[in-house]
Design an enzyme around this catalytic site. Structure first.
Site: not given
Length: 439
Positions: A244, A363
């Site tokens: 991220e 995720e």
């Protein structure tokens, strides 16, 4: 009087309940060992979508596309059909439905192995760069944001969900701890439960720009890490560098954290580790999958290059309450925005810009809501059907936490209905992929 005919009639009458009992026993045994998941389950489009997905056949390898990375298909924009809400009578309780295969040569106790699932698992396996030959790898990051992580959290998750997890996801940071740790190696090598490690590393010793230029402390750590990996864990495993990253981009000259700085840092880390002997790492570039970030002009400059990126991972979550991230799977994972600047959706972006890369939900989860407690179970029920519209997805890793930084709960057992639906989802043939150790 001759009684023989009467005795014959009595035998005939007694045979009826006996035949009925044998029929019931045979039907229950069939259901237990991999017939339709539930007795009385309607087969076909009208059935529960979490148990009606057909087994995927292995796909032919395409030039330039690794293993079973199927040709992309444009996802349907049509909304998914509503999930049936009628209750289904089960032959066994959800907690009693095993899905973990028993290794050959080990005698299973009665009812401990789903034979049909085991056969399906045997023909879907991990291949080159851990891309499954068919199906989708199923995994978890257990006990996230809690003090109970690692093997104990994984064991609890597998018990409550009733199946083995093919991927174990863990997080590391800084330049002190070497990994895989002893516990992570034990998790990967557990007898009868081979797993793929997915290890995240966030460099914190210097800025992206400094690491890319060869920060001495970071390079020394990377050299130690490569030596540790080569000595202790030669199998292939997933490895992400600063997942991220777009959330930390500071697009200002000299900040050390521009999009190009990220790409250069990522390249440096992967190339140095491989050059020092850790050539078994399967690199995953993990994006946050947040549309406002993806619309930034610098977003595509974060890409480090095909030679150092093996998979593309996306972190995406569904929200139980209406708003951003609410809706069916296609809305959550492939959210599109019209206008200027428009956005085609993360799936469409990845399959067109990086067509040779397998995709992973690095995720994923569904955030609970007390106002809409039924949404999570419904999302799981629909996902079994909707995932077929995204053939490039080759792995899904549940992010399991009772409370993240915002107090949100992604636990699959937040309600009994959610757990039941998640268990059924995980038992689909689509998600039965055997882990074959590769070096």
């Amino acid at each position: 009087m001759n009684r023989r005919p009467r005795r014959f009639r009595l035998v005939q009458i007694a045979a009826v309940p006996t035949a009925f009992a044998l029929s019931v026993a045979t039907t229950l045994a069939w259901a237990w060992t991999g017939g339709v998941d539930q007795i009385g389950l309607p087969v076909g489009a009208l059935g529960d979508p979490t148990v009606s997905v057909p087994v995927l056949s292995p796909t032919a390898q395409q030039p330039g596309i690794p293993d079973a990375l199927a040709p992309a298909r444009r996802p349907s924009s049509a909304p998914a059909a509503a999930s049936p809400s009628a209750a289904v009578t089960t032959a066994t309780s959800p907690a009693a439905t095993p899905t973990t295969p028993v290794p050959q040569g080990r005698r299973a106790q009665a009812g401990s192995v789903n034979v049909t699932q085991q056969r399906r698992q045997e023909h879907c396996r991990t291949g080159h760069k851990l891309v499954p030959t068919c199906g989708v790898l199923w995994g978890v990051a257990p006990g996230a944001h809690t003090e109970s992580r690692g093997a104990s959290a994984l064991a609890r998750f597998e018990r409550k969900t009733g199946r083995h997890q093919a991927i174990y996801h863990a997080y590391h940071g800084g330049i002190r701890q070497l990994f895989p740790t002893e516990q992570e190696i034990a998790i990967a090598h557990e007898r009868g439960k081979r797993r793929i490690l997915f290890l995240n590393w966030k460099p914190e010793s210097a800025s992206w720009a400094k690491i890319a230029k060869g920060d001495k402390r970071t390079d020394a750590y990377l050299d130690r890490l490569a030596k540790h990996i080569k000595k202790n864990f030669p199998e292939q495993f997933f490895f992400a560098v600063h997942h991220e990253g777009e959330n930390d981009v500071r697009e200002k000259a000299g900040s050390g954290y521009t999009a190009r700085d990220y790409a250069a840092m990522y390249r440096h880390v992967i190339k140095r580790l491989r050059a020092k002997g850790a050539d078994n790492i399967v690199s995953v570039l993990v994006h946050m999958a947040y549309v406002p970030h993806a619309q930034k002009p610098w977003f595509n400059r974060m890409y480090p290059g095909d030679d150092v990126v093996d998979w593309i991972g996306l972190d995406t979550y569904a929200y139980s309450d209406p708003g951003y991230g609410h809706g069916q799977f296609s809305e959550v994972f492939n959210r599109r925005l019209e206008g200027k600047p428009g956005w085609p959706g993360f799936y469409n972006w990845a399959r067109t810009r990086h067509p040779s890369k397998p995709l992973m939900l690095a995720e994923w989860g569904v955030w609970s809501s007390k106002r809409n407690p039924q949404y999570k179970a419904e999302f799981y029920r629909r996902l079994g059907r909707e995932i077929r519209e995204f053939p490039r997805i080759k792995a899904m890793v549940q992010f399991e936490t009772p409370s993240n930084q915002k107090g949100q709960d992604s636990s699959v057992d937040s309600t009994p209905a959610a757990l039941h639906a998640y268990r059924k989802l995980g038992s689909l043939p689509l998600f039965q992929v055997s882990v074959t150790p590769r070096r």
